[in-house]
Scaffold this motif. Structure first.
Motif, PDB file in Angstrom:
ATOM      1  N   GLY A 166      43.087  49.355  27.309  1.00  0.00           N
ATOM      2  CA  GLY A 166      42.658  48.553  28.403  1.00  0.00           C
ATOM      3  C   GLY A 166      41.485  48.906  29.457  1.00  0.00           C
ATOM      4  O   GLY A 166      41.087  48.473  30.368  1.00  0.00           O
ATOM      5  N   GLY A 167      40.946  50.101  28.915  1.00  0.00           N
ATOM      6  CA  GLY A 167      39.576  50.717  29.936  1.00  0.00           C
ATOM      7  C   GLY A 167      40.016  52.053  30.592  1.00  0.00           C
ATOM      8  O   GLY A 167      39.397  52.826  30.795  1.00  0.00           O
ATOM      9  N   TRP A 168      41.353  52.349  30.467  1.00  0.00           N
ATOM     10  CA  TRP A 168      41.701  53.446  31.224  1.00  0.00           C
ATOM     11  C   TRP A 168      41.328  54.731  30.400  1.00  0.00           C
ATOM     12  O   TRP A 168      41.179  55.789  30.804  1.00  0.00           O
ATOM     13  N   GLN A 169      41.192  54.557  28.927  1.00  0.00           N
ATOM     14  CA  GLN A 169      40.784  55.714  27.905  1.00  0.00           C
ATOM     15  C   GLN A 169      39.390  56.291  28.370  1.00  0.00           C
ATOM     16  O   GLN A 169      39.340  57.526  28.240  1.00  0.00           O
ATOM     17  N   ARG A 170      38.657  55.374  29.003  1.00  0.00           N
ATOM     18  CA  ARG A 170      37.180  55.891  29.496  1.00  0.00           C
ATOM     19  C   ARG A 170      37.524  57.071  30.220  1.00  0.00           C
ATOM     20  O   ARG A 170      36.868  57.918  30.138  1.00  0.00           O
ATOM     21  N   TRP A 171      38.344  56.851  31.477  1.00  0.00           N
ATOM     22  CA  TRP A 171      38.400  57.966  32.411  1.00  0.00           C
ATOM     23  C   TRP A 171      39.359  59.025  31.945  1.00  0.00           C
ATOM     24  O   TRP A 171      39.209  60.111  32.296  1.00  0.00           O
ATOM     25  N   ALA A 172      40.319  58.898  31.098  1.00  0.00           N
ATOM     26  CA  ALA A 172      41.126  59.752  30.530  1.00  0.00           C
ATOM     27  C   ALA A 172      40.238  60.448  29.687  1.00  0.00           C
ATOM     28  O   ALA A 172      40.602  61.874  29.688  1.00  0.00           O
ATOM     29  N   PHE A 173      39.362  60.200  28.846  1.00  0.00           N
ATOM     30  CA  PHE A 173      38.643  61.205  28.178  1.00  0.00           C
ATOM     31  C   PHE A 173      37.408  61.623  28.784  1.00  0.00           C
ATOM     32  O   PHE A 173      37.040  62.973  28.297  1.00  0.00           O
ATOM     33  N   THR A 174      36.989  61.174  29.672  1.00  0.00           N
ATOM     34  CA  THR A 174      36.035  62.018  30.686  1.00  0.00           C
ATOM     35  C   THR A 174      36.847  63.076  31.360  1.00  0.00           C
ATOM     36  O   THR A 174      36.000  63.916  31.301  1.00  0.00           O
ATOM     37  N   ALA A 175      37.901  62.546  31.847  1.00  0.00           N
ATOM     38  CA  ALA A 175      38.546  63.857  32.567  1.00  0.00           C
ATOM     39  C   ALA A 175      39.010  64.920  31.207  1.00  0.00           C
ATOM     40  O   ALA A 175      38.804  66.082  31.732  1.00  0.00           O
ATOM     41  N   LEU A 176      39.320  64.547  30.257  1.00  0.00           N
ATOM     42  CA  LEU A 176      39.615  65.482  29.441  1.00  0.00           C
ATOM     43  C   LEU A 176      38.271  66.266  29.124  1.00  0.00           C
ATOM     44  O   LEU A 176      38.508  67.663  28.735  1.00  0.00           O
ATOM     45  N   GLY A 177      37.227  65.704  28.726  1.00  0.00           N
ATOM     46  CA  GLY A 177      36.204  66.265  28.499  1.00  0.00           C
ATOM     47  C   GLY A 177      35.664  67.352  29.825  1.00  0.00           C
ATOM     48  O   GLY A 177      35.190  68.453  29.482  1.00  0.00           O
TER      49      GLY A 177
END
Length: 166
Positions: free
Chosen positions: A69-80
């Motif tokens: 739903g779009g949360w992955q953008r921020w999760a993968f950004t934070a992970l990076g």
């Protein structure tokens, strides 16, 4: 004596951050060029096994979680970003280990190249499309290539280190 030991234990980040910066620049320049020349989904045959095609990846490797739903953008950004911080710590601590640091620098540059895309566009720009007949490898970019090469170098470095300790 303590000064010599501390200097040996840690080193300059500059050369390793330079490698990462080169990866980021090459990655971003190729993505900008592809985005200017191609429309979304447009491709060009370069060789019988290779195309250039502009696609967007909202997920991670192989479009993992792309339909979330779009949360992955921020999760993968934070992970990076977290990965980049850990890598900087490791680079500082092991600056004298050239192969190890080269590998980490490639991973750092690739991770930050994709973080830049996620922050700027909400997705990662992919464009390298390798295939064998109708079977296509998922499209990827230079940042992904740097991460893959860096990971392979880490494995090689560890195998070399284990072999040397026998």
């Amino acid at each position: 004596m303590a000064r010599t030991l501390s200097k040996r234990a840690g080193g300059s980040l500059a050369p390793w951050l330079g490698v990462a910066l080169i990866v980021i620049l090459c990655d971003q320049l190729t993505k900008i060029a592809i985005a200017k020349v191609f429309a979304y989904g447009e491709g060009r045959v370069i060789a019988p096994f290779f195309n250039l095609v502009l696609v967007y990846n909202r997920g991670a490797a192989f479009s993992f979680l792309a339909a979330a739903g779009g949360w992955q953008r921020w999760a993968f950004t934070a992970l990076g970003i977290v990965a980049a911080l850990v890598i900087c710590y490791l680079l500082k601590r092991h600056a004298a280990q050239r192969l190890f640091c080269t590998a980490l620098s490639l991973i750092l540059g690739g991770a930050l190249g994709n973080v830049i895309d996620r922050l700027a566009y909400g997705h990662v720009i992919d464009f390298l499309d390798f295939h064998v007949r109708a079977w296509h490898w998922p499209a990827f970019n230079l940042a992904d290539s740097a991460i893959t090469i860096g990971a392979a170098l880490l494995v090689f470095d560890e195998l070399r280190r284990v072999r040397g300790s026998r």
